[in-house]
Write an enzyme that holds these catalytic residues in place. Sequence first.
Site, short mmCIF file in Angstrom:
data_model
loop_
_atom_site.label_atom_id
_atom_site.label_comp_id
_atom_site.label_asym_id
_atom_site.label_seq_id
_atom_site.Cartn_x
_atom_site.Cartn_y
_atom_site.Cartn_z
N ASP A 28 -19.94 -40.07 12.62
CA ASP A 28 -21.36 -40.09 12.24
C ASP A 28 -21.55 -39.71 10.78
OD1 ASP A 28 -22.12 -40.82 14.80
OD2 ASP A 28 -22.41 -38.76 15.46
N GLU A 79 -28.23 -45.03 20.56
CA GLU A 79 -28.38 -43.79 19.79
C GLU A 79 -28.07 -44.08 18.33
OE1 GLU A 79 -25.62 -41.18 21.71
OE2 GLU A 79 -23.86 -42.25 20.99
#
Length: 399
Positions: A68, A246
């Site tokens: 991420d 997400e």
Amino acid sequence: MSGSNSSSSSGRSMLRTLILVLATTLIGVNSVGATPATQSSWTSALSQVYETTDRLPLPNLGNIVAHDPNIVQHDGNYYLFKGGHHVPIFKSDNLNGPWEKIGTVLDQNSIIDVGNRSRPWAPTTIYRDGMFYCYYTLSTHGKRNSAIGVATTNKLDGSPWNDHGAVIRTGKGPGSDIHPFSETNAIDASFIMDQNSNKSYLNYGSFWHGIWQLPLADDLLSIESPENPDAVQLTFIPNQKIRPQEGSWMSYHDGYYYVWFSQGKCCKFGESEHDFPARGREYNIRVGRSRDIRGPFKDKDGESLVEGGGTIVYASNHGIVYAPGGLGVLAGNDSSRDILYYHYLNTSIGFKDGDAHLGWNWLTYEDGWPEVTTDSAGAIFGIPSWLYLSILLCFWLYI
């Protein structure tokens, strides 16, 4: 006369060498990441679960382990934030690295008493009016007891950040009983500003009821009207028990707002073929667009993102790249294209969460829809590197 010929010959030799170096560099720019996959005890089984097409380009290598990743471009440098102990920060003058660690966002555990307070997830940092704001996630995998916090600083030089605590909470804590926090999951924050009004918005969410958007207060440290938030749903997968969306991001290009998100299984693939989802069910990067920052957003086929839509922009490819996601977009300018960056697993390295590496590609837009390419195609006086390569090789043959 012989001295002149010798000098001329030497000059041509040096010029040919220089041209070969430039040509090799251009070739390298467009072929990084082409590492052959190594064999393992379950390679044949994996061939059934990851895509081996070469339709998508390989990534440019970021040369840093990151899950991420979040990248900010500021004063000629790139600053990379990633999940980890107190949210580590790295600096480089090139997206390919090398990256130097310059500190962390938090100098101690988060003041929010949620999840693993020492290792926040999925940071997103933005720069506004002389201040940096880092939105970070606290949660536990598979749980909805989560919070998005924010910390600020006015310098990216290792100076201390001020931790302001929670912006929103879900599951437990103040405000978690208010819709949409009563049914969503407060993870994976991202930021977008309206191009006309300069109004700021926070995007967030995951498996629980998709991805949502909320207006931020003017100080960017809280949401506007927390007792009655003006929430808009951006994505959703109806009629399914598991809704693996997400890691949202929102960008703006030529009159359109783009909602980007990751869909599929992101991690915990383990070391056995039994830990892998069916082909195409692993992380992939999707997008939809709208003229309005608040939507509604539709994909390339006209399907609404809240009805399960989403055009795949990047996914597993070449048998090398697996489960790309956790993305962001760096805005380009008149001489450089937008850049899509993300983490991915290299099948020749491993499939553990800690094996995720930074990858990136230039973006091109066809009829307003983003597509990935390894070529900057316009970053050098508007001429693609393949054309430069052709010219250089022709000149080399001529001399």
